[in-house]
Design an enzyme around this catalytic site. Sequence first.
Site, PDB file in Angstrom:
ATOM      1  N   HIS A   1     -22.261  32.871 -11.912  1.00 55.67           N
ATOM      2  CA  HIS A   1     -22.076  31.701 -11.046  1.00 55.67           C
ATOM      3  C   HIS A   1     -20.579  31.496 -11.314  1.00 55.67           C
ATOM      4  O   HIS A   1     -20.055  31.393 -12.336  1.00 55.67           O
ATOM      5  CB  HIS A   1     -23.052  30.763 -11.379  1.00 55.67           C
ATOM      6  CG  HIS A   1     -23.081  29.799 -10.249  1.00 55.67           C
ATOM      7  ND1 HIS A   1     -23.886  29.628  -9.164  1.00 55.67           N
ATOM      8  CD2 HIS A   1     -22.443  28.520 -10.123  1.00 55.67           C
ATOM      9  CE1 HIS A   1     -23.570  28.718  -8.491  1.00 55.67           C
ATOM     10  NE2 HIS A   1     -22.673  27.950  -9.062  1.00 55.67           N
TER      11      HIS A   1
ATOM     12  N   ASP B   1     -31.518  19.557  -5.839  1.00 58.67           N
ATOM     13  CA  ASP B   1     -30.396  19.904  -6.156  1.00 58.67           C
ATOM     14  C   ASP B   1     -29.824  20.054  -4.757  1.00 58.67           C
ATOM     15  O   ASP B   1     -28.400  19.597  -4.270  1.00 58.67           O
ATOM     16  CB  ASP B   1     -30.152  20.989  -6.974  1.00 58.67           C
ATOM     17  CG  ASP B   1     -28.667  21.450  -6.793  1.00 58.67           C
ATOM     18  OD1 ASP B   1     -27.423  20.857  -7.107  1.00 58.67           O
ATOM     19  OD2 ASP B   1     -28.566  22.632  -6.176  1.00 58.67           O
TER      20      ASP B   1
ATOM     21  N   ARG C   1     -23.611  14.745  -2.295  1.00 53.90           N
ATOM     22  CA  ARG C   1     -22.152  14.720  -3.125  1.00 53.90           C
ATOM     23  C   ARG C   1     -20.916  15.042  -2.313  1.00 53.90           C
ATOM     24  O   ARG C   1     -20.100  14.656  -2.497  1.00 53.90           O
ATOM     25  CB  ARG C   1     -22.266  15.537  -4.412  1.00 53.90           C
ATOM     26  CG  ARG C   1     -23.407  14.702  -5.443  1.00 53.90           C
ATOM     27  CD  ARG C   1     -23.748  15.991  -6.513  1.00 53.90           C
ATOM     28  NE  ARG C   1     -22.475  16.568  -7.264  1.00 53.90           N
ATOM     29  CZ  ARG C   1     -22.666  17.848  -7.608  1.00 53.90           C
ATOM     30  NH1 ARG C   1     -23.608  18.459  -7.562  1.00 53.90           N
ATOM     31  NH2 ARG C   1     -21.510  17.871  -8.058  1.00 53.90           N
TER      32      ARG C   1
ATOM     33  N   SER D   1     -26.279  20.713 -11.755  1.00 56.13           N
ATOM     34  CA  SER D   1     -26.670  21.399 -10.413  1.00 56.13           C
ATOM     35  C   SER D   1     -26.672  22.938 -10.553  1.00 56.13           C
ATOM     36  O   SER D   1     -27.512  23.501  -9.936  1.00 56.13           O
ATOM     37  CB  SER D   1     -25.430  20.897  -9.327  1.00 56.13           C
ATOM     38  OG  SER D   1     -25.433  21.822  -8.481  1.00 56.13           O
TER      39      SER D   1
HETATM   40  N1  URA Z   1     -21.640  24.522  -7.636  1.00 53.29           N
HETATM   41  C1  URA Z   1     -22.748  24.113  -7.687  1.00 53.29           C
HETATM   42  O1  URA Z   1     -23.911  24.783  -7.605  1.00 53.29           O
HETATM   43  N2  URA Z   1     -22.864  22.702  -7.916  1.00 53.29           N
HETATM   44  C2  URA Z   1     -21.876  21.717  -7.912  1.00 53.29           C
HETATM   45  O2  URA Z   1     -22.045  20.857  -8.143  1.00 53.29           O
HETATM   46  C3  URA Z   1     -20.623  22.421  -7.765  1.00 53.29           C
HETATM   47  C4  URA Z   1     -20.325  23.924  -7.863  1.00 53.29           C
END
Ligand code: URA
Length: 442
Positions: free
Chosen positions: A82, A161, A168, A183
């Site tokens: 990720h 999320d 957000r 998150s």
């Molecule tokens: N990527 C995510 O999955 N969540 C975040 O808060 C920021 C970047």
Amino acid sequence: MVPYQIIQHKRNGAELKTAELSAFFNGYSADEVPDYEMSALLMAIYFQGLSHDELWTLTDIMLRSGKRLEFADIAGRKVDKHSTGGVGDKISIILAPLVSSLGVTVPMISGRGLGHTGGTLDKLETIPGLRTDLTLDQFRAQVRKIGCAMIGQTAEIAPLDKRLYALRDVTATVESIPLIASSIMSKKIAEGIDALVLDIKRGSGAFLPDLERALELAQTMIAIGQFYNLEVVALLTAMDRPLGFAVGNALEMEESILVLRGEGPSDIRELTIVEAAEMLRLGGVAASVGEGRKLAGKALDDGSALEQMRRIIEAQSGNPAVLDDPALLPQASVQRVLHAPSNGYIQEVNALKVGQAAVRLGAGRGTLDARVDPGVGYHITAKPGQRIEKDEPLASVYASSADGAAHALAELFDAITIADEPPPRPLPLVSHRVTSAGVEEL
Ligand code: URA
């Protein structure tokens, strides 16, 4: 529960009790807490942070808001990667077929563009016909059959999320270490993986530009991983300039295809190999990162990664002919070239400005439900430190109208600075490796 009091406690720096956090966040999931109260709490968290206990609780609430996959019936370790988000960052598109072609199972759930950063799903969806909205059953079946699937966050994976992330994005509360960490980790834990490689960006185009904050984010996510028995290796990588040459969805897909063919820009190839090496070691296919590097380089050069990409595209109903003929990807109708206004050295290609300009050009979303224009974007060959002569081409703009191209050209001109002296050294492509054992400077 009185939401007002919970917001007030957090605003004043108090630690929230598990019951308070659960009531507030689960209340939001159930539409009993409105967006304005959640926005206020997120802003309070942005300023006050979260204690360890609060962070575990929030991650757990988000994880439990959906399903948790498991792939116990597939032999071997399941590994994913990720990135915290960047400009021109198309590494996941190359990495998933590459690593799975070498025998490591990669169940990849990716995101769309966020703010000025691009998203893997928007890029993948430029392949004609390709679907990223598989059901979880289809996802599981494809992972079992070919060792990899690349999909979007379904309604069943950490749905809380998904809602918070969108909120957000429009309330200036993305750049918070506990919010980013919980998150990302809630989604990754839900995938049912055993290990994770994190690409933590730093520099002007990153959500957390400073080294200290990037390291803190890495350590926070590693600690959450340990709690859930998920082995995490975090790499701190440069986002003070765009990665590769292409910025924009179809352009980045085309560049990814080049790298899968053993060609493409050297920074993209190098970062892909570094991350693949870690995944191959974590997946038990390579005994060391050095061995992983060799395996990854070979799989890019001998066509095995490209063939695995073909299987993934076919399995997800896309047209695999794009791998042989990238001109089948969506194309912009207008192209303009930016020429150097003077002799000198490229001082900066500001990743944040390029990312924001790409969003305005249509490559990203101004609002949550806006559509991206798949063909538009930039191809920037100028790199910091490079010596250039007046009138030399620095970049091309791809737009869907002459006006759009003119505007995009002006924005790009503003993002690239030229000076008489060479610039200070840019950030190293990969500067730190962080594990539960500590921080290694590379
Ligand atoms: N990527 C995510 O999955 N969540 C975040 O808060 C920021 C970047």
